[in-house]
Design a protein around this motif. Structure first.
Motif, short mmCIF file in Angstrom:
data_model
loop_
_atom_site.label_atom_id
_atom_site.label_comp_id
_atom_site.label_asym_id
_atom_site.label_seq_id
_atom_site.Cartn_x
_atom_site.Cartn_y
_atom_site.Cartn_z
N ALA A 66 19.03 36.57 45.85
CA ALA A 66 19.92 37.73 45.95
C ALA A 66 19.88 38.62 44.71
O ALA A 66 20.55 39.64 44.66
CB ALA A 66 21.35 37.25 46.19
N ALA A 67 19.11 38.23 43.69
CA ALA A 67 19.01 39.00 42.44
C ALA A 67 20.38 39.25 41.81
O ALA A 67 20.65 40.32 41.29
CB ALA A 67 18.25 40.30 42.66
N LEU A 68 21.25 38.24 41.85
CA LEU A 68 22.58 38.34 41.25
C LEU A 68 22.54 37.84 39.81
O LEU A 68 22.22 36.68 39.56
CB LEU A 68 23.60 37.54 42.05
N GLU A 69 22.88 38.72 38.87
CA GLU A 69 22.92 38.33 37.47
C GLU A 69 24.10 37.37 37.26
O GLU A 69 25.22 37.66 37.64
CB GLU A 69 23.09 39.56 36.59
N PHE A 70 23.84 36.21 36.62
CA PHE A 70 24.93 35.30 36.30
C PHE A 70 25.00 34.98 34.81
O PHE A 70 25.99 34.42 34.35
CB PHE A 70 24.90 34.03 37.17
N ILE A 71 23.98 35.35 34.05
CA ILE A 71 24.02 35.20 32.59
C ILE A 71 23.28 36.39 31.98
O ILE A 71 22.23 36.79 32.47
CB ILE A 71 23.36 33.89 32.11
N ARG A 72 23.83 36.93 30.89
CA ARG A 72 23.15 37.97 30.12
C ARG A 72 23.05 37.47 28.68
O ARG A 72 24.07 37.16 28.06
CB ARG A 72 23.94 39.28 30.17
N LEU A 73 21.83 37.39 28.17
CA LEU A 73 21.60 36.89 26.81
C LEU A 73 21.24 38.04 25.88
O LEU A 73 20.26 38.76 26.13
CB LEU A 73 20.48 35.85 26.80
N LYS A 74 22.01 38.19 24.82
CA LYS A 74 21.69 39.17 23.80
C LYS A 74 20.49 38.67 22.99
O LYS A 74 20.11 37.51 23.09
CB LYS A 74 22.90 39.35 22.87
#
Length: 128
Positions: A82-90
């Motif tokens: 589903a291409a759902l973002e669940f983590i964003r890493l700086k």
């Protein structure tokens, strides 16, 4: 001897909470089926194209370790189907997390990136 993965996380701050100090040390040992299923380094294009690191359809839970090696761009970790973002890493951040059976995982560069980004990863099958 059982195959195991030891994860240690330490949290410490005297400024994050106004009324108290935060100090915690977590050590978790998880049983794994294989020493490592897959590991490597992925280069993400600056014109965002997702790179699959864990294929969908696995029949067992999986542990993932991902580190953003870039110094400028964030990366997104998302579900494959589903291409759902669940983590964003700086830049420089890392994450260790379990993934449910049958869920695929992909990484993608930030939409505003103007350079490629390097990502390190390791995939471990959980034992039954």
């Amino acid at each position: 001897m059982a195959k195991q993965l030891k994860v240690r996380t330490t949290l410490s701050s005297s400024t994050a909470i106004a009324t108290d100090t935060l100090s915690a040390d977590f050590i978790e040992t998880v049983s794994i089926a294989n020493p490592i299923v897959q590991s490597g380094e992925v280069t993400l294009n600056f014109t965002p194209t997702a790179e699959e690191i864990l294929e969908a359809g696995k029949t067992m839970s999986t542990y993932c370790y991902i580190k953003n090696m870039d110094s400028q761009n964030y990366i997104s970790i998302r579900t494959k189907s589903a291409a759902l973002e669940f983590i964003r890493l700086k830049p420089g951040e890392h994450a260790y997390f379990p993934v449910a059976p049958s869920i695929g995982v992909e990484v993608i560069n930030s939409a505003t990136a103007t350079t490629t980004s390097k990502v390190l990863y390791g995939i471990f099958d959980a034992s039954a």
